[in-house]
Structure formats: C-alpha cells, structure tokens
Write a protein that holds these residues in place. Sequence first.
Motif, PDB file in Angstrom:
ATOM      1  N   HIS A 104     -21.095   3.227 -61.375  1.00  0.00           N
ATOM      2  CA  HIS A 104     -21.382   2.904 -62.773  1.00  0.00           C
ATOM      3  C   HIS A 104     -20.259   2.101 -63.420  1.00  0.00           C
ATOM      4  CE1 HIS A 104     -18.504   6.083 -63.703  1.00  0.00           C
ATOM      5  NE2 HIS A 104     -19.160   6.864 -62.861  1.00  0.00           N
ATOM      6  N   ASP A 105     -19.206   1.798 -62.677  1.00  0.00           N
ATOM      7  CA  ASP A 105     -18.048   1.083 -63.215  1.00  0.00           C
ATOM      8  C   ASP A 105     -18.247  -0.426 -63.072  1.00  0.00           C
ATOM      9  OD1 ASP A 105     -15.092   1.008 -64.020  1.00  0.00           O
ATOM     10  OD2 ASP A 105     -15.093  -0.121 -62.141  1.00  0.00           O
ATOM     11  N   PRO A 106     -18.061  -1.225 -64.132  1.00  0.00           N
ATOM     12  CA  PRO A 106     -18.319  -2.666 -64.046  1.00  0.00           C
ATOM     13  C   PRO A 106     -17.404  -3.397 -63.076  1.00  0.00           C
ATOM     14  CG  PRO A 106     -17.364  -2.089 -66.174  1.00  0.00           C
ATOM     15  CD  PRO A 106     -17.716  -0.805 -65.504  1.00  0.00           C
ATOM     16  N   LEU A 107     -16.112  -3.017 -63.004  1.00  0.00           N
ATOM     17  CA  LEU A 107     -15.213  -3.661 -62.051  1.00  0.00           C
ATOM     18  C   LEU A 107     -15.647  -3.374 -60.616  1.00  0.00           C
ATOM     19  CD1 LEU A 107     -11.695  -3.042 -63.657  1.00  0.00           C
ATOM     20  CD2 LEU A 107     -13.045  -5.141 -63.676  1.00  0.00           C
ATOM     21  N   ALA A 108     -16.109  -2.157 -60.374  1.00  0.00           N
ATOM     22  CA  ALA A 108     -16.608  -1.809 -59.048  1.00  0.00           C
ATOM     23  C   ALA A 108     -17.886  -2.579 -58.729  1.00  0.00           C
ATOM     24  CB  ALA A 108     -16.869  -0.309 -58.959  1.00  0.00           C
ATOM     25  N   THR A 109     -18.724  -2.783 -59.737  1.00  0.00           N
ATOM     26  CA  THR A 109     -19.958  -3.541 -59.527  1.00  0.00           C
ATOM     27  C   THR A 109     -19.651  -4.975 -59.124  1.00  0.00           C
ATOM     28  OG1 THR A 109     -21.101  -2.167 -61.165  1.00  0.00           O
ATOM     29  CG2 THR A 109     -22.133  -4.258 -60.594  1.00  0.00           C
ATOM     30  N   VAL A 110     -18.626  -5.571 -59.722  1.00  0.00           N
ATOM     31  CA  VAL A 110     -18.219  -6.932 -59.353  1.00  0.00           C
ATOM     32  C   VAL A 110     -17.842  -6.985 -57.877  1.00  0.00           C
ATOM     33  CG1 VAL A 110     -16.455  -8.706 -59.692  1.00  0.00           C
ATOM     34  CG2 VAL A 110     -17.502  -7.607 -61.670  1.00  0.00           C
ATOM     35  N   ALA A 111     -16.971  -6.074 -57.435  1.00  0.00           N
ATOM     36  CA  ALA A 111     -16.548  -6.054 -56.036  1.00  0.00           C
ATOM     37  C   ALA A 111     -17.723  -5.775 -55.110  1.00  0.00           C
ATOM     38  CB  ALA A 111     -15.457  -5.008 -55.841  1.00  0.00           C
ATOM     39  N   HIS A 112     -18.611  -4.870 -55.518  1.00  0.00           N
ATOM     40  CA  HIS A 112     -19.764  -4.510 -54.699  1.00  0.00           C
ATOM     41  C   HIS A 112     -20.707  -5.699 -54.521  1.00  0.00           C
ATOM     42  CE1 HIS A 112     -23.129  -1.333 -53.869  1.00  0.00           C
ATOM     43  NE2 HIS A 112     -22.612  -1.822 -52.754  1.00  0.00           N
ATOM     44  N   HIS A 165       1.950   8.719 -53.720  1.00  0.00           N
ATOM     45  CA  HIS A 165       3.053   8.535 -54.659  1.00  0.00           C
ATOM     46  C   HIS A 165       2.652   7.877 -55.969  1.00  0.00           C
ATOM     47  CE1 HIS A 165       5.561   9.830 -51.377  1.00  0.00           C
ATOM     48  NE2 HIS A 165       5.104   8.861 -50.623  1.00  0.00           N
ATOM     49  N   SER A 166       1.366   7.525 -56.133  1.00  0.00           N
ATOM     50  CA  SER A 166       0.927   6.933 -57.392  1.00  0.00           C
ATOM     51  C   SER A 166      -0.557   7.210 -57.582  1.00  0.00           C
ATOM     52  CB  SER A 166       1.177   5.415 -57.406  1.00  0.00           C
ATOM     53  OG  SER A 166       0.387   4.769 -56.429  1.00  0.00           O
ATOM     54  N   THR A 167      -0.997   7.122 -58.831  1.00  0.00           N
ATOM     55  CA  THR A 167      -2.410   7.320 -59.142  1.00  0.00           C
ATOM     56  C   THR A 167      -3.127   5.995 -59.035  1.00  0.00           C
ATOM     57  OG1 THR A 167      -1.856   9.122 -60.657  1.00  0.00           O
ATOM     58  CG2 THR A 167      -4.029   8.122 -60.878  1.00  0.00           C
ATOM     59  N   MET A 168      -4.073   5.912 -58.105  1.00  0.00           N
ATOM     60  CA  MET A 168      -4.783   4.659 -57.891  1.00  0.00           C
ATOM     61  C   MET A 168      -6.010   4.614 -58.787  1.00  0.00           C
ATOM     62  SD  MET A 168      -4.289   3.645 -53.963  1.00  0.00           S
ATOM     63  CE  MET A 168      -4.110   1.970 -54.573  1.00  0.00           C
ATOM     64  N   LYS A 169      -6.312   3.408 -59.256  1.00  0.00           N
ATOM     65  CA  LYS A 169      -7.435   3.202 -60.155  1.00  0.00           C
ATOM     66  C   LYS A 169      -8.559   2.503 -59.396  1.00  0.00           C
ATOM     67  CE  LYS A 169      -8.636   3.730 -64.530  1.00  0.00           C
ATOM     68  NZ  LYS A 169      -8.645   5.044 -65.178  1.00  0.00           N
ATOM     69  N   LEU A 170      -9.769   3.029 -59.527  1.00  0.00           N
ATOM     70  CA  LEU A 170     -10.919   2.420 -58.874  1.00  0.00           C
ATOM     71  C   LEU A 170     -11.252   1.082 -59.514  1.00  0.00           C
ATOM     72  CD1 LEU A 170     -13.235   5.551 -58.565  1.00  0.00           C
ATOM     73  CD2 LEU A 170     -11.796   4.537 -56.778  1.00  0.00           C
ATOM     74  N   PRO A 171     -11.845   0.170 -58.728  1.00  0.00           N
ATOM     75  CA  PRO A 171     -12.173   0.286 -57.307  1.00  0.00           C
ATOM     76  C   PRO A 171     -10.973   0.009 -56.409  1.00  0.00           C
ATOM     77  CG  PRO A 171     -12.878  -1.841 -58.120  1.00  0.00           C
ATOM     78  CD  PRO A 171     -12.345  -1.091 -59.312  1.00  0.00           C
ATOM     79  N   VAL A 172     -11.032   0.571 -55.191  1.00  0.00           N
ATOM     80  CA  VAL A 172      -9.999   0.364 -54.174  1.00  0.00           C
ATOM     81  C   VAL A 172     -10.680  -0.120 -52.902  1.00  0.00           C
ATOM     82  CG1 VAL A 172      -8.299   1.504 -52.696  1.00  0.00           C
ATOM     83  CG2 VAL A 172      -8.401   2.058 -55.125  1.00  0.00           C
ATOM     84  N   LEU A 173     -10.110  -1.130 -52.290  1.00  0.00           N
ATOM     85  CA  LEU A 173     -10.644  -1.664 -51.043  1.00  0.00           C
ATOM     86  C   LEU A 173      -9.649  -1.421 -49.921  1.00  0.00           C
ATOM     87  CD1 LEU A 173     -12.924  -3.418 -49.659  1.00  0.00           C
ATOM     88  CD2 LEU A 173     -11.406  -5.378 -50.047  1.00  0.00           C
ATOM     89  N   LEU A 174     -10.122  -0.884 -48.814  1.00  0.00           N
ATOM     90  CA  LEU A 174      -9.313  -0.720 -47.612  1.00  0.00           C
ATOM     91  C   LEU A 174      -9.798  -1.722 -46.576  1.00  0.00           C
ATOM     92  CD1 LEU A 174      -9.322   3.192 -47.325  1.00  0.00           C
ATOM     93  CD2 LEU A 174      -7.747   1.726 -48.607  1.00  0.00           C
ATOM     94  N   ASN A 175      -8.890  -2.560 -46.109  1.00  0.00           N
ATOM     95  CA  ASN A 175      -9.269  -3.571 -45.119  1.00  0.00           C
ATOM     96  C   ASN A 175      -8.095  -3.875 -44.210  1.00  0.00           C
ATOM     97  OD1 ASN A 175     -10.999  -5.511 -43.887  1.00  0.00           O
ATOM     98  ND2 ASN A 175      -9.942  -7.145 -44.990  1.00  0.00           N
ATOM     99  N   GLU A 176      -8.322  -3.800 -42.908  1.00  0.00           N
ATOM    100  CA  GLU A 176      -7.308  -4.080 -41.894  1.00  0.00           C
ATOM    101  C   GLU A 176      -6.042  -3.251 -42.133  1.00  0.00           C
ATOM    102  OE1 GLU A 176      -6.791  -8.306 -41.955  1.00  0.00           O
ATOM    103  OE2 GLU A 176      -8.603  -8.668 -40.789  1.00  0.00           O
TER     104      GLU A 176
END
Length: 407
Positions: A104-112, A165-176
């Motif tokens: 439901h997050d707009p930034l995540a929708t962009v990446a998706h 060690h830090s609070t990550m903010k969605l969206p997060v991408l893991l690649n390679e």
Amino acid sequence: MDRNANDDINKPLLLAHESSNEGGEFYDANSSIRTNSAYFSTLSSPPQQQQSQPATNTTETTTAATSYYGRVSRLSTGMLFPSTRGIVDTLPHPTKPCLLFADHDPLATVAHICLLEKEVYSCSVCSAGALLPMNPKLFTVVHVCEPLAKHEDAGTRILKKINKHSTMKLPVLLNEGNIFQEGDSSESGWSSSLSCLLPEYIDAVIGKKNLLRPEDAVGLYNMKLFIQKHSQLPSLFHQLLTHPSPTHRIQLSTQLLNLLKLINADLQTFEGPYLCGTQFTLADIYLFPIIERIVVVLSTYRSFWIPPSLTYLINWYDTVADRPSVRVATSDRTLESQNTYCYERIHRNEYLIEVYECYARHEEVLFQELNDERGSPGVNVYRQVVEEDMRDRRICERRSCQNCVIS
C-alpha cells in the motif's frame, strides 16, 4: 538404536567459540569447516568472486562493489544452510532480486511497477497481453507490515537481521548480496518529494537494461525534467490529507490543482499517451501511485477530485492503469497480503481508503499504539475502536447525554 546416530540427532546446528561475541566467529556443528564473517561475505558475493585466482595473481584481490547500506550474509537471509528452510525466515529465492515492501506504500508501488515492467518485457506471453505477470520469474517479493513491527512478521525479522545497526525504511531491494534502500531512513517516505534511487537502479541493472528511459540524451533530459517539475506531488498529497486546519487545506487544494494542471499541460508537449511521448518511462511511473491516491483517497476524505477538464491527465491515468505491470501492482489484495498487514479490506480502492483513514483523522499515534498493544494480521484494531467510538457517540446523541460534547 545406534548410540552414535542418536548423538548426531542431538547435535546443535550452530556452535560458537567461547571467545566469540556478536558478529564473531561461529561454525556449522556438523562440519569441520569453521566460518567467520569474512567467509559469509565471500558467500554473499557472486559466484565468479568465489573462484580461486591463478597463482600469478596471488597479490591481487577482487572486491565486489558494495552499496552504501552494505551487504547481506547468507545466514541473515536463511540461505546458508538449506536444511533450515521452513525453520528460519528465508528469502523466496537464493539468487533472484528480492523486494521487501508494503503493497500500500506509493514508493514501494513505484519500485514494484519497475520490476514488473522488466518481467513483462522478459516474458513474450505477457508482452503479448495474454497473461498478467502474477507470478514473476525475474524477481521475488517479501511483504513487510511496519505497524506490526513489534509483533515481527517474517518480513520484519528478515529486515532486522540484514541490517542490525540501523532502522531501514521500506522499500528495500536485495540484489547480488547488496542492500538498496529508497532514500535516507530518517525521511518520512511517501510524504517527501519523489525519489529516484531504487527505480533508476532497477532500470539500470535488472532484466532489460534502460528499458524505462529514453535512449537519446534529449529524451533522457526531458524525462528527468518532468520528474523534477512534478516532484512536489507526494508532499502536497500528504499535506492536504493530514493538515488539521481546514483553511490551510483550501490553500493546499489550490496548489495541488495547479500542479495537476501543469501535468496536464506537460502531457500535451509530445505526441503520445505518456509524458515523453510514445515511450512509458520512469517519469510516468513516479507519478502514477500518487495520482491513484488523489483519485481514491482525497476524494473520500477531502472532497478533492481531478476536474473533468484535465482530459490529457485523465486519459494518461486510464492508459497507465491498463498496463499489465500496473494492473498487477494495483490489483486486489493477495492471500499473502491479507496474512501480513493489519487491514481488513480486500478490494484495492477500499484497501487504500482503510490504510489512510488514521492519517485523515490525525490519529497516526493512536493507530500505532493500538497495533503495538494488540495488533495482528488481517485485523484492523484501529477501525474497531473508531466504530465503537462512533456507536457510542450516536447513542449519546439519541439520549441527549450531557456528559460528552459531540463535535
């Protein structure tokens, strides 16, 4: 029963050295090979990094590129020991790019949408329009419910393990093996201006390279100019939804309307349904999730509608919404979504209205407190409290109760 066999069953999966501490050395109890953090870093690297170098190059070292947010270990993603699948949280696939996001997050929708565009291109069946990319093969996703962070769903646990060690903010991408995040974790996400980091990385690296940007320098300039000109759209949406002053919201409505008129005019610059003409680009993808929320959310809570006179903007919205990638990204909720987030509505529009209700009522703190206390997937405890409050108020009105004031 063989005693030695019984001993093997009781052996622990991991053992730590007595001198080890957090981040120190530990090893597989069933293996004679002891591993440390350097070894995990090697495992996280692409396969070509693990091959031994010829003897003539023993003085040279090859270092994999590392993102600002660092690299993940195979232990943190549950990929180190295949035998632990189903016991610990794991990524859906050991090598494919993985998007950790909230649907439901707009930034995540962009990446998706960017990832789904790459999927459509790579699949001849999808590109022909026969099927939607409902089960992409190019990448994977993991749903994360931030309001239920204290109750730790599988996505939240993975997010915490990959970066302690830090609070990550969605969206997060893991690649390679690398961690990529959309902007600084101190930013407020959808309330800030448009961000370009994850979409541009996805377009440059994953699947068909540079699919979502013009090939020529002039076209690329135009695309980036449009992104810059429209960058305040998320902020205006957020302010109009959340500002407590009705007078100030009138001013914000005027500002938002003027920006929508500018977008409508920009869509007339080049021949074609999109901002850059006939090519669907990042400039279109950046805008769509916020326009969707203006259409659905602001019309519900702030009586703000896009005027019918903005025909180019309306036609653009309908055209983008009909793309296979966007249809998937904005489809009704999947079973996985229903089992992850603390919301109840299934239909896309009703879902967005439910998500943004606490913002429209200026009760984000209450929403979070309720979920911290007794939130669970598939249950909107905040909505239950609101409905109880509204029912109590109606009863008080009917009885002319003098103990409360109906505002």
